[in-house]
Design a protein around this motif. Structure first.
Motif, mmCIF file in Angstrom:
data_model
loop_
_atom_site.group_PDB
_atom_site.id
_atom_site.type_symbol
_atom_site.label_atom_id
_atom_site.label_comp_id
_atom_site.label_asym_id
_atom_site.label_seq_id
_atom_site.Cartn_x
_atom_site.Cartn_y
_atom_site.Cartn_z
ATOM 1 N N UNK A 1 -26.466 -62.869 -25.766
ATOM 2 C CA UNK A 1 -25.501 -61.820 -26.080
ATOM 3 C C UNK A 1 -24.065 -62.237 -25.744
ATOM 4 N N UNK A 2 -23.898 -63.057 -24.722
ATOM 5 C CA UNK A 2 -22.559 -63.446 -24.278
ATOM 6 C C UNK A 2 -21.922 -64.497 -25.172
ATOM 7 N N UNK A 3 -22.726 -65.358 -25.750
ATOM 8 C CA UNK A 3 -22.192 -66.520 -26.461
ATOM 9 C C UNK A 3 -21.194 -66.176 -27.572
ATOM 10 N N UNK A 4 -21.428 -65.136 -28.404
ATOM 11 C CA UNK A 4 -20.436 -64.841 -29.457
ATOM 12 C C UNK A 4 -19.052 -64.512 -28.912
ATOM 13 N N UNK A 5 -18.978 -63.858 -27.747
ATOM 14 C CA UNK A 5 -17.682 -63.558 -27.134
ATOM 15 C C UNK A 5 -16.996 -64.846 -26.713
ATOM 16 N N UNK A 6 -17.756 -65.729 -26.087
ATOM 17 C CA UNK A 6 -17.203 -67.000 -25.616
ATOM 18 C C UNK A 6 -16.790 -67.885 -26.792
ATOM 19 N N UNK A 7 -17.562 -67.826 -27.876
ATOM 20 C CA UNK A 7 -17.225 -68.608 -29.070
ATOM 21 C C UNK A 7 -15.912 -68.126 -29.689
ATOM 22 N N UNK A 8 -15.720 -66.820 -29.727
ATOM 23 C CA UNK A 8 -14.456 -66.292 -30.244
ATOM 24 C C UNK A 8 -13.271 -66.767 -29.394
#
Length: 372
Positions: A358-365
């Motif tokens: 769940x966290x990865x998309x935020x970090x990718x942005x």
């Protein structure tokens, strides 16, 4: 001569025979019984099989075209959306030409639902549904092959191993995709082989090299050929990740035991779980057709990734998992409580892995923003 006969979806004149094979398939009939009849009745095959077959013949007996199959699939999808999501939303479709065929390349979180929901959005916007790329690893069971090819799916021969055999299969696939687009049929294909297990959506340049095989045969420059394909990136975001626990188990096994080998029927279980599990809000963001002068597959992969990552719809759970400083999420809100409850149900040794999905998309942005 039908040069794509072994990989293409069924044509109208093949639909009735395929439906008849499905109705006659005991394994398929037993699956329908398992998920639609009381357990005690489904277990009595002498009763359940004739009962299910009668229902199937009544519902599907007159189906004899691809369009009719698509309308049945839409009705089934509407049930899934109504029963397992709070809502499904779309963006970007209004900016696409309804009369143009596109090559939709999307991130991949669920085996069947991803392209199904792309089709759901296209149908709602009065656009033709797509032909769907599906790996032959999913077609080990006859009724799955029938269902997929009935539903406009074409086969990617991943099982080919010898170099010459692989090149032949990939060249055929590349030509089929191009010819489909030229004939006015849109295509859906995932940005990489297999679902994203850790939440890190990234396009594999090997996929784009496959697409170029036909362009090379036509002696076209990569950038020119890419513009012809009308590639549209699609970013699919589930509030509650499909099969999150199964994905975490696979990651955990690989980390601690090396290679992970799927058990028989595991893909079918994942498909069923994707259909039946609670998904919350699902958003599909359709990007802009790629028109840049991407001279290499690697450049094109970055361009696709930029659209997919930037348009990925972030749900409260994504922010919560990433402990994002800018998250507008009250610690006492229902979103926080619901996400915490969901995490509590995950075995402790897998919780960090699920949280990371769940966290990865935020970090990718954030990474994309920092790169400018």
């Amino acid at each position: 001569m039908d040069k794509y006969a072994d990989i293409r979806p069924y044509n109208d004149d093949e639909v009735a025979a395929s439906v008849a094979r499905l109705v006659a398939d005991n394994a398929f009939v037993d699956l329908i019984a398992k998920h639609n009849l009381p357990a005690w009745l489904a277990s009595i095959r002498l009763i359940s099989r004739p009962l299910v077959r009668q229902q199937l013949k009544r519902k599907w007996g007159q189906v004899n075209s691809v369009q009719q199959v698509q309308l049945e699939v839409v009705r089934y999808l509407e049930q899934i959306v109504n029963n397992t999501t709070t809502k499904v939303t779309f963006s970007g479709l209004d900016k696409l030409d309804k009369n143009q065929a596109y090559l939709f390349i999307s991130n991949h979180r669920d085996i069947v639902l991803d392209p199904a929901l792309v089709n759901f959005g296209l149908h709602q916007h009065d656009m033709n549904t797509v032909r769907i790329a599906i790996g032959d690893n999913l077609l080990q069971i006859p009724y799955i092959t029938e269902l997929m090819r009935l539903n406009k799916s074409f086969i990617v021969k991943r099982s080919a191993k010898a170099p010459k055999e692989m090149l032949k299969a990939l060249t055929q696939l590349s030509a089929y995709i191009y010819d489909s687009l030229i004939e006015g049929h849109s295509i859906w294909i995932a940005q990489r082989e297999g679902r994203t297990k850790d939440g890190f959506d990234q396009t594999d340049p090997a996929l784009l090299k496959m697409l170029q095989l036909n362009g090379r045969k036509q002696k076209k420059e990569f950038a020119e050929y890419v513009r012809e394909l009308k590639i549209v990136p699609v970013s699919i975001s589930y509030q509650y990740e499909p099969c999150a626990l199964a994905k975490a188990k696979e990651l955990y096994h690989k980390k601690h035991h090396g290679e992970y080998v799927k058990s028989a029927g595991e893909d079918i279980e994942s498909i069923v779980e994707g259909f039946t599990s609670d998904k919350g809000h699902v958003h599909l963001a359709f990007g802009q057709p790629i028109s840049c002068d991407c001279s290499t597959p690697e450049d094109l992969a970055k361009t696709i990734d930029k659209q997919i990552v930037e348009s990925f719809y972030l749900h409260p759970g994504n922010y919560i998992a990433a402990q994002h400083a800018n998250a507008v999420v009250d610690s006492e809100s229902e979103d926080v409580k619901a996400f915490a409850k969901r995490m509590e149900a995950i075995p402790e040794h897998l919780r960090d892995l699920v949280t990371a999905i769940y966290a990865k998309p935020v970090l990718r942005k954030e990474e994309m923003d920092n790169l400018g």
